[in-house]
Motif scaffolding. Sequence first.
Motif, short mmCIF file in Angstrom:
data_model
loop_
_atom_site.label_atom_id
_atom_site.label_comp_id
_atom_site.label_asym_id
_atom_site.label_seq_id
_atom_site.Cartn_x
_atom_site.Cartn_y
_atom_site.Cartn_z
N HIS A 1 -2.65 8.00 -0.59
CA HIS A 1 -2.25 7.84 0.82
C HIS A 1 -1.22 8.89 1.25
O HIS A 1 -0.42 8.67 2.15
CB HIS A 1 -1.71 6.44 1.10
CG HIS A 1 -1.84 6.03 2.54
ND1 HIS A 1 -0.95 6.45 3.50
CD2 HIS A 1 -2.76 5.28 3.18
CE1 HIS A 1 -1.32 5.93 4.67
NE2 HIS A 1 -2.42 5.23 4.50
N ASP B 1 -5.66 -2.21 6.22
CA ASP B 1 -5.41 -0.95 5.52
C ASP B 1 -4.15 -1.04 4.64
O ASP B 1 -3.27 -1.85 4.90
CB ASP B 1 -5.14 0.18 6.53
CG ASP B 1 -6.42 0.65 7.19
OD1 ASP B 1 -7.45 -0.02 7.05
OD2 ASP B 1 -6.37 1.70 7.87
N ASP B 2 -4.09 -0.16 3.67
CA ASP B 2 -2.87 0.13 2.91
C ASP B 2 -2.52 -0.86 1.78
O ASP B 2 -1.52 -0.68 1.11
CB ASP B 2 -1.62 0.26 3.80
CG ASP B 2 -1.75 1.39 4.81
OD1 ASP B 2 -2.74 2.15 4.73
OD2 ASP B 2 -0.87 1.52 5.67
N HIS C 1 -9.36 3.70 0.89
CA HIS C 1 -8.50 4.30 1.93
C HIS C 1 -7.98 5.64 1.42
O HIS C 1 -7.76 6.55 2.19
CB HIS C 1 -7.36 3.33 2.25
CG HIS C 1 -6.60 3.64 3.50
ND1 HIS C 1 -7.19 4.17 4.62
CD2 HIS C 1 -5.30 3.48 3.81
CE1 HIS C 1 -6.27 4.33 5.57
NE2 HIS C 1 -5.11 3.92 5.10
N GLU D 1 0.02 7.35 11.60
CA GLU D 1 -1.22 6.61 11.69
C GLU D 1 -1.37 6.03 13.09
O GLU D 1 -2.46 6.00 13.65
CB GLU D 1 -1.22 5.48 10.67
CG GLU D 1 -2.54 5.42 9.95
CD GLU D 1 -2.47 4.57 8.71
OE1 GLU D 1 -2.91 5.03 7.67
OE2 GLU D 1 -1.95 3.45 8.80
#
Length: 314
Positions: free
Chosen positions: A167, A113-114, A163, A70
């Motif tokens: 992932h 994020d995440d 997102h 990322e």
Amino acid sequence: MEENAASGLREQQLRRKRIKKIKSTIVTGIVIWILTTSILTVTLFVKLLHMEDRLDELAKSVISVEQVMENQQEKSAASPKENAETLDTVKNGAEEDNLLKEGQTQKVYLTFDDGPSESTARILDILKEKNVKATFFVIGQEDGESKELYQRIVAEGHTLGMHSFSHKYNVIYESLEAFSEDMAHLQSYLAEVTGVTPEILRFPGGSSNQVSNTDMKEFIRFLKEKGITYYDWNVASGDATSHAYTPEELVQNVMNDVGRYETSIVLMHDSSAKSGTVEALAPMIDQLKEMGAELLPIDENTTPIQQIPADSVD
Ligand SMILES: [Zn+2]
């Protein structure tokens, strides 16, 4: 007779001696056995602890590999010159339009994020204390605690964005079908948990990531059809890099870039391993407010910051 008695006595003594010897052999044996098993147990226990540590390290390194990926996207977003030439033309045009002109009020969008993670509650507490709304690009977590965190994000006025459910780069970017399935799964799940259907998305790794097996334009086209807007970032705190910045450095990284733009979308991470982000948040907000910036959650009026502009895809 006496001889007999004497030899009987001697035999008895001999027998006693033998019994004594056997006894002491047994006792010694037991002691040795206890000692050996104790040592063995301790050794095994130590080895087990060590193995647990190794397993933790392994898990961390898997996570950091994902984050390095990322981060690569992050770097190319922060310094457009490093990007592929084809992207440069479009992006530099968009970036130029966004450069700060005199008298403009700067708009800053903090994004995480995440999440949800062990850090989410603390991030939400700080945002509440500072009276700031932000944006969370979340992944799919089905435990009770995470469900409460999604609900808290919405209830406290922040924007809930997608997102990806899993992932996993190799899964979601395998094909348009895989991507759309993952996205639909996350969207309906979040709608079910929070009552709000998210309509914005951040691609894992950003729209110009170099890991996708499929041309990112396919996904962009698909999102446009679905009416979903994707947001990349033009400012990165650096909290996902392999370099462990101090909270002060994370703040400085953000302040350095925010100064250049009218609209700044700031990339940060809501993850258990990122305690630096939590520590950096309050001083970051204070400094942004001091410079007169407006801190806003992403909404339909937000200028999208896109590494691959949606307009460039038919
Ligand atoms: Zn991510």
